[in-house]
Design an enzyme around this catalytic site. Structure first.
Site, PDB file in Angstrom:
ATOM      1  N   ASN A 193       1.298   4.317  -3.899  1.00 29.19           N
ATOM      2  CA  ASN A 193       0.571   4.510  -2.644  1.00 29.19           C
ATOM      3  C   ASN A 193      -0.724   3.735  -2.554  1.00 29.19           C
ATOM      4  O   ASN A 193      -1.285   3.613  -1.478  1.00 29.19           O
ATOM      5  CB  ASN A 193       0.224   5.995  -2.493  1.00 29.19           C
ATOM      6  CG  ASN A 193      -0.757   6.451  -3.549  1.00 29.19           C
ATOM      7  OD1 ASN A 193      -1.114   5.695  -4.441  1.00 29.19           O
ATOM      8  ND2 ASN A 193      -1.212   7.670  -3.434  1.00 29.19           N
TER       9      ASN A 193
ATOM     10  N   HIS B 224       2.239 -10.902   1.798  1.00 29.45           N
ATOM     11  CA  HIS B 224       1.146 -10.950   0.827  1.00 29.45           C
ATOM     12  C   HIS B 224       0.319 -12.229   0.956  1.00 29.45           C
ATOM     13  O   HIS B 224      -0.375 -12.611   0.042  1.00 29.45           O
ATOM     14  CB  HIS B 224       1.689 -10.797  -0.603  1.00 29.45           C
ATOM     15  CG  HIS B 224       2.119  -9.392  -0.927  1.00 29.45           C
ATOM     16  ND1 HIS B 224       2.677  -9.044  -2.131  1.00 29.45           N
ATOM     17  CD2 HIS B 224       2.076  -8.248  -0.193  1.00 29.45           C
ATOM     18  CE1 HIS B 224       2.960  -7.748  -2.131  1.00 29.45           C
ATOM     19  NE2 HIS B 224       2.613  -7.238  -0.960  1.00 29.45           N
TER      20      HIS B 224
ATOM     21  N   HIS C 225       6.259   0.462   3.819  1.00 22.34           N
ATOM     22  CA  HIS C 225       6.465   1.698   3.059  1.00 22.34           C
ATOM     23  C   HIS C 225       7.281   2.703   3.842  1.00 22.34           C
ATOM     24  O   HIS C 225       8.060   3.466   3.279  1.00 22.34           O
ATOM     25  CB  HIS C 225       5.113   2.307   2.650  1.00 22.34           C
ATOM     26  CG  HIS C 225       4.521   1.663   1.433  1.00 22.34           C
ATOM     27  ND1 HIS C 225       4.022   2.359   0.375  1.00 22.34           N
ATOM     28  CD2 HIS C 225       4.372   0.355   1.116  1.00 22.34           C
ATOM     29  CE1 HIS C 225       3.581   1.521  -0.565  1.00 22.34           C
ATOM     30  NE2 HIS C 225       3.774   0.302  -0.123  1.00 22.34           N
TER      31      HIS C 225
ATOM     32  N   ARG D 254       1.487  -2.992   5.975  1.00 18.85           N
ATOM     33  CA  ARG D 254       1.994  -2.396   4.746  1.00 18.85           C
ATOM     34  C   ARG D 254       2.557  -0.995   4.988  1.00 18.85           C
ATOM     35  O   ARG D 254       3.568  -0.607   4.378  1.00 18.85           O
ATOM     36  CB  ARG D 254       0.862  -2.342   3.709  1.00 18.85           C
ATOM     37  CG  ARG D 254       1.295  -1.771   2.389  1.00 18.85           C
ATOM     38  CD  ARG D 254       0.258  -2.035   1.309  1.00 18.85           C
ATOM     39  NE  ARG D 254       0.731  -1.510   0.035  1.00 18.85           N
ATOM     40  CZ  ARG D 254       0.063  -0.592  -0.670  1.00 18.85           C
ATOM     41  NH1 ARG D 254      -1.080  -0.123  -0.242  1.00 18.85           N
ATOM     42  NH2 ARG D 254       0.570  -0.178  -1.809  1.00 18.85           N
TER      43      ARG D 254
END
Ligand code: HEM
Ligand SMILES: *[C@@H]1O[C@H](CO)[C@@H](O)[C@H](O)[C@H]1NC(C)=O
Ligand SMILES: *[C@@H]1O[C@H](CO)[C@@H](O)[C@H](O)[C@H]1NC(C)=O
Length: 322
Positions: free
Chosen positions: A97, A195, A69, A65
Site C-alpha cells: 500500500n 512509472h 491498485h 496508481r
C-alpha cells in the site's frame, strides 16, 4: 393458504431479478453509459482533478496508481477506496500500500456527483475517469473511458497482498501477474510506463540501490543519499529523475541506461529478446508508447469482478451502502 402458487413464482422471479441486477455481470462497458443519467460526469471529474492537481501536482500520479491498485484486486470495483470495518481490513492496509493517496479527491468528486445525479455514478468509474484526466494533465495521452462499472460491497486485503506485483518481482512474475488479468507482455510493458511520473519510497528501492546488481553506479550513488542501508524508509525519490512530472517515454530510456528505480522496473530490460525490443521501441517512439498506454489502460479498466460478486453504486466511496 396465504400464498398462491403463482405469487410464489412471482416472488421467485423477483428474487432472481434482484440477484441478477445487483451482482457483477458481463455487461459491456460503454463510453456513453451516463449520457442520459449524468451528462456532466466528465466535466465534474475533470474540474475537480484540475483544481486539486493545480494545488498539489503529486495528486495526479497518486490517483493513477489508485486505479491500478483497484483494478488488480478483484477487478475495477472501487474496493481500494473502502475503509476497514469489523468485517474486513481495508486494502489501504495491505503491504504493497505504501503511500496510496488521493482518496480525498475521489470523495470530492463523488459528493459533487451525488448532488448532480444521485446514486448514479460508481466510484470505480470515477477512478477510471480521474486517472485518464491525471495522465492528460501530466502531458500524456487521452482516451475514451468505457463506463458502467459497479462498486463492490467488500474490500479484499488478502487478495491485495497476494495479487499486487511487488517491487522485487522478476520479469516472469510480472508477466504472469498481468497475464492472469488478461493483459499480455506488451500491455504490461506499456502500463509500467506509468512509472515515468511520481515517486517511490526508500523501503521499495533500498535493496536495488545498495545491491551490486544491474544499476548505473552514479544513479545508485545519488539514490543512496536519501536512502541509507537502514532508516529513512520513507525517503522519496522520483521514478524518472529528469522529468518526474511529465508523462513521456523517459521511463524506457532510464531502463536502457540501467536507471530503473525499482528492481521490478529494471526487470523489464536486459533479459534479451522480445521483451528488450518492447522497451527499445517505446524509448525511441513516444507516440507508439502513448497509443499503447492508452489502449492498455482501457484493457486494465476492463478487468471485471468475478461473476456473482455483490455490487452497487456506492453513495460514499469509503463505505458500502446500508
Ligand atoms: C508492474 C508492476 C508494478 C509494481 C511492482 C509497482 C510498484 C510500485 C511501487 C513500489 C511504487 C512506489 C510506492 C511508494 O513507495 O510510495 C509505485 C508507485 C507508482 N505506481 Fe506502480 N507498480 C507497478 C505497476 C504500475 C502500473 C501498471 C501503474 C499504472 C498504470 C502504476 C502507477 C504508479 C504510479 C503513478 C506511482 C507513483 C505514485 C505517486 O507518486 O504517488 N504502477 N508503484
Ligand atoms: C499500509 O499497511 C501497513 C501494514 O498493514 C499499515 O501499518 C500502514 O498504515 C498502511 N499505510 C497506509 C498509507 O495506509
Ligand atoms: C522469478 O521469481 C520467482 C518467485 O517470485 C521464482 O520462483 C523464479 O525462479 C524467478 N525466476 C527467475 C528467472 O529468476
Amino acid at each position: 393458504m396465504a400464498y398462491s402458487k403463482s405469487s410464489c413464482v412471482v416472488a421467485l422471479a423477483l428474487l432472481l431479478f434482484v440477484a441478477l441486477a445487483f451482482t457483477a455481470n458481463g455487461a459491456k462497458l460503454s463510453a456513453r453509459y451516463y449520457d442520459k443519467t449524468c451528462p456532466n460526469v466528465q466535466r465534474v471529474v475533470r474540474s475537480v482533478m484540475a483544481r486539486n492537481v493545480a494545488g498539489q501536482p503529486g495528486i495526479a500520479p497518486a490517483v493513477l496508481r489508485l486505479f491500478f491498485h483497484d483494478c488488480f484486486v478483484n477487478g475495477c470495483d472501487g474496493s481500494v477506496l473502502l475503509d476497514s470495518t469489523p468485517f474486513w481490513d481495508s486494502e489501504k492496509d495491505a503491504v504493497p500500500n505504501a503511500s496510496l493517496r488521493g482518496f480525498e479527491v475521489v470523495e470530492q468528486i463523488k459528493s459533487l456527483l451525488e448532488h448532480d445525479c444521485p446514486a448514479t455514478v460508481s466510484c470505480a468509474d470515477i477512478l477510471a475517469l480521474a486517472s485518464r484526466d491525471a495522465v492528460a494533465m501530466l502531458g500524456g495521452p487521452a482516451w475514451n473511458v468505457p463506463l458502467g462499472r459497479k462498486d463492490s460491497r467488500a474490500a479484499h486485503k488478502d487478495a491485495a497482498e497476494a495479487g499486487l506485483p511487488s517491487p522485487q518481482d522478476n520479469l516472469t512474475a510480472l508477466v504472469s501477474a498481468f497475464r492472469e488479468r488478461g493483459l499480455d507482455a506488451r500491455d504490461m510493458t506499456a502500463l509500467s510506463g506509468a512509472h515515468t511520473v511520481g515517486m517511490a519510497s526508500c523501503e521499495n528501492y533500498r535493496e536495488r540501490v545498495h545491491g551490486d546488481g544491474d544499476i548505473d553506479p552514479s544513479f545508485a550513488e545519488t539514490r543512496r543519499r536519501n536512502c541509507p542501508p537502514s532508516g529513512n524508509d520513507g525517503g522519496m525519490a522520483p521514478f524518472d529523475e529528469q522529468t518526474p512530472m511529465r508523462f513521456d517515454n523517459a521511463y524506457y530510456k532510464d531502463l536502457i541506461a540501467r536507471r530503473g528505480l525499482l528492481s521490478s522496473d529494471q526487470a523489464l530490460y536486459g533479459s534479451g529478446g522480445k521483451q528488450d525490443g518492447l522497451v527499445e521501441m517505446y524509448s525511441r517512439d513516444g507516440e507508439t508508447f502513448a497509443r499503447d498506454f492508452a489502449k492498455a489502460m482501457v484493457r486494465m479498466g476492463n478487468i471485471r469482478p468475478p461473476k456473482g460478486t455483490p455490487v452497487e453504486v456506492r453513495l460514499s466511496c469509503n463505505v458500502v451502502n446500508n
